[in-house]
Design an enzyme around this catalytic site. Sequence first.
Site, PDB file in Angstrom:
ATOM      1  CG  ASN A  16      -1.932   1.063   1.412  1.00  0.00           C
ATOM      2  OD1 ASN A  16      -2.702   1.152   0.463  1.00  0.00           O
ATOM      3  ND2 ASN A  16      -1.997   1.766   2.298  1.00  0.00           N
ATOM      4  CG  ASP A  37      -8.463  11.912   2.024  1.00  0.00           C
ATOM      5  OD1 ASP A  37      -7.752  11.828   1.026  1.00  0.00           O
ATOM      6  OD2 ASP A  37      -8.193  12.061   3.208  1.00  0.00           O
TER       7      ASP A  37
END
Length: 458
Positions: free
Chosen positions: A179, A246
């Site tokens: 990630n 986001d």
Amino acid sequence: MSMAGSAHAASTLGTAAAAQGRYFGTAVAAGHLSESAYASTLDTEFNAVTPENEMKWDATEPSRNSFSFASADQIVSHAQSQNMKIRGHTLVWYSQLPSWVGGLAATDLQTAMDNHITQLMTHYKGKIYAWDVVNEAFQDGGSGARRSSPFQDKLGDGYIEHAFRTARAADPNAKLCYNDYNIDGVNAKSTAVYTMVKDFKARGVPIDCVGFQGHFNSASPVPSDYQANLQRFADLGVDVQITELDVAGSGTAQANSYATVVRSCLAVSRCTGITVWGITDKYSWRSSDTPLLFDGNYAKKPAYDAVLSALGGSGGTTSGGTTNGGTTNGGTTNGGTTNGGTTNGGTTDGGSSGGTSGAACSASFGVVSSWAGGYQVTVTVKDTGTAALSAWTAAWTEPQGETIANLWNAVQGSAGGQTTAHNAAYNGTLAPGASTTFGFVANGTAPQTPPAMTCQPS
Ligand code: XIL
């Protein structure tokens, strides 16, 4: 016992994503679960969770071999009671790392890392859909180098594959992800990660997925090659997931960025789900950027409508605007089709009988979905001639003041005051009668009458 909506397009993020074979998750903080609006929004809208901080090393093993799982357990049991998927975040990361780890010498550090991975994965064995085994191991900038950390500095590059092998042994059923952030487009950092994943796949190092954090703002917007970058990783034989989405901003611009991300994921068959990094702006780690889908009062923002619409769902239109009856799109598909498919019932597509002699093509414009301030189009390009095409260019006039936020499966350009889309490297070749599609998201209002499109076979 809900039986609502069976014949209609899904009306929550989770159910709309599920209809596309994806999950839609959020980061969750255990401390907020007791707030009823927080919990009810979570339970209504999302079908996956990631503990925002509760599974990190500092939270789970603050001192050596002394494990504390209470807060993470709270999130896990809440998620299980709601049948939500759980992403484990994260096992090996330079940040939120207790200082005792950095104080260990190499051999001891290796032992501690293995123990940490094994203890966490064993505690949650069978409950975690995917683990972020290693987080943020690469530097920003153009070097493509590994980031300095106790692990990197003392164990060398090999710590990453060692972590993945240890993780596979601890819970063979969890998907194992790498990630990172700033790997959303094709750049030096993402290419360094790509090279590592390719090498892992070639050598049989167990890795199943790559997580793209997706923290976007005006300095770091959704890149134009976002979908292409997700696809190049997927083509290595790993799943891809948007793990911490986001987008700083508000209104239409924010909504369109979100829609682009969702569209891109749906167009990549191995993109298995999207997680936003929090539910409400008031608890966001970047609260002043108002980067999430619900405002501080849990009201749905335009970004929420855009995401739901892009997922093929409908309902709950909050933002005033011009809907255009859009949203529907038959409920189910909407994703897949664009990705090189020859489908799309489209609309007109003049052509037909006989075919123009020689090389010729047509392009037809179909609105797939729309929301306040934006809309998505699929264009079908067809070989209407008698000869095969090796290239094509569609052209049309964008309504004044409107711009294209993102275009995929073709290369955007302009000529003679018009917008053009030239075939991508992989979809220029068309046999007579065959068609392909490309798509785009535009800022503006979906036209009631499709604009005239021309197509030229070059
Ligand atoms: C953030 C959390 O949201 C904050 O609450 C915490 O203070 C710092 O970490 N990349 C990651 C996440 O992988 O774990 C980070 O989460 C955000 C950046």
